[in-house]
Design an enzyme around this catalytic site. Sequence first.
Site, PDB file in Angstrom:
ATOM      1  N   CYS B  85       0.844  -1.198   0.000  1.00 24.15           N
ATOM      2  CA  CYS B  85       0.000   0.000   0.000  1.00 24.15           C
ATOM      3  C   CYS B  85       0.880   1.249   0.000  1.00 24.15           C
ATOM      4  O   CYS B  85       1.607   1.483  -0.941  1.00 24.15           O
ATOM      5  CB  CYS B  85      -0.981  -0.062   1.170  1.00 24.15           C
ATOM      6  N   HIS B 191      -3.283  -5.802   0.929  1.00 20.20           N
ATOM      7  CA  HIS B 191      -2.621  -5.998   2.224  1.00 20.20           C
ATOM      8  C   HIS B 191      -2.554  -7.473   2.634  1.00 20.20           C
ATOM      9  O   HIS B 191      -3.445  -7.949   3.342  1.00 20.20           O
ATOM     10  CB  HIS B 191      -3.420  -5.269   3.314  1.00 20.20           C
ATOM     11  N   GLU B 193      -0.751  -8.711   4.912  1.00 22.78           N
ATOM     12  CA  GLU B 193      -0.585  -8.799   6.378  1.00 22.78           C
ATOM     13  C   GLU B 193      -1.931  -8.707   7.102  1.00 22.78           C
ATOM     14  O   GLU B 193      -2.030  -9.040   8.273  1.00 22.78           O
ATOM     15  CB  GLU B 193       0.402  -7.732   6.869  1.00 22.78           C
TER      16      GLU B 193
END
Lengths: 77, 217
Positions: B85, B191, B193
């Site tokens: 990002c 994302h 994560e």
Amino acid sequence: MATVRIYVTLKPSLLDSAGRTVAGSLQKLGYSEVQGVRIGKLIEVQLADATDTRIKEMCDKLLANPVIEDYRYEVIA
Amino acid sequence: MKVAVIRFPGSNCDQDAFHALNDMGLKAEYVWHDAGSLDGFDAVFVPGGFSYGDYLRCGAMAARSRIMSEVSRLAEAGCPVIGVCNGFQVLTEAGLLPGALLQNEHEKFLCQDVLLTAESDSSWTREAKGKTLRIPIAHGEGRFIADAETLTRVEGEGQVAFRYVENVNGSMNSIAGVVSPRGNVMGMMPHPERAASLRLGNTDGLVILRALELVRA
């Protein structure tokens, strides 16, 4: 002391989505003559000493991203 | 493996990255942007957020902060470097990845799950290739662009890591993530994560994060 005015604009080939939205708003306000809007940045920098080489360096290193933007500048007294 | 999670003023996905990496058994440590060294680290995670409030351009100031010369040093040494990002924006601004990220085509900030396909043969996508992954996005400026010559090179040399199944933000060729020419630096808008824990209902991101241990240029 000098002031340099740096104009940073999105390359003409790239879609300026914010500009497109503003153009739409102007047209809705009745400004039917509006054909398009492009939004750029005006950056004013105060300098003790204005030299072209240094100003260009500042633009190339930080103020503009050559991948997406063009810039021009003018030194005003 | 010791992974540096870089923190800039305005980073806000640093804790997600830290916990996801530690839960995987890697050793993540926060590193402040003003630190002078990444000695002892094997990999770098540049997290998402709004570094420097997105002033000037997304990632512009962060890309020129003190720690980035160390990130470049590790990248040159062939270590894995991932930017997610805002971290992707930072890596393009730093010249470690090709292209740039512009405001989404339809202006909206997008916060939703997207489907991705893994494309390249790089170590980042070896395990994911051929799979469709569901990964969240949260960005206003994720429209990937590059000049024609760069785009041809990125496509021709297998540098496209991920593509959106549905092109949500107007990215050229639906590109969601790219790798560097040598393949060890990877940036993506989605994302992984945030999709790395069963408790949070999605582990599709693990296949991407696990690649940290496979990547070596």
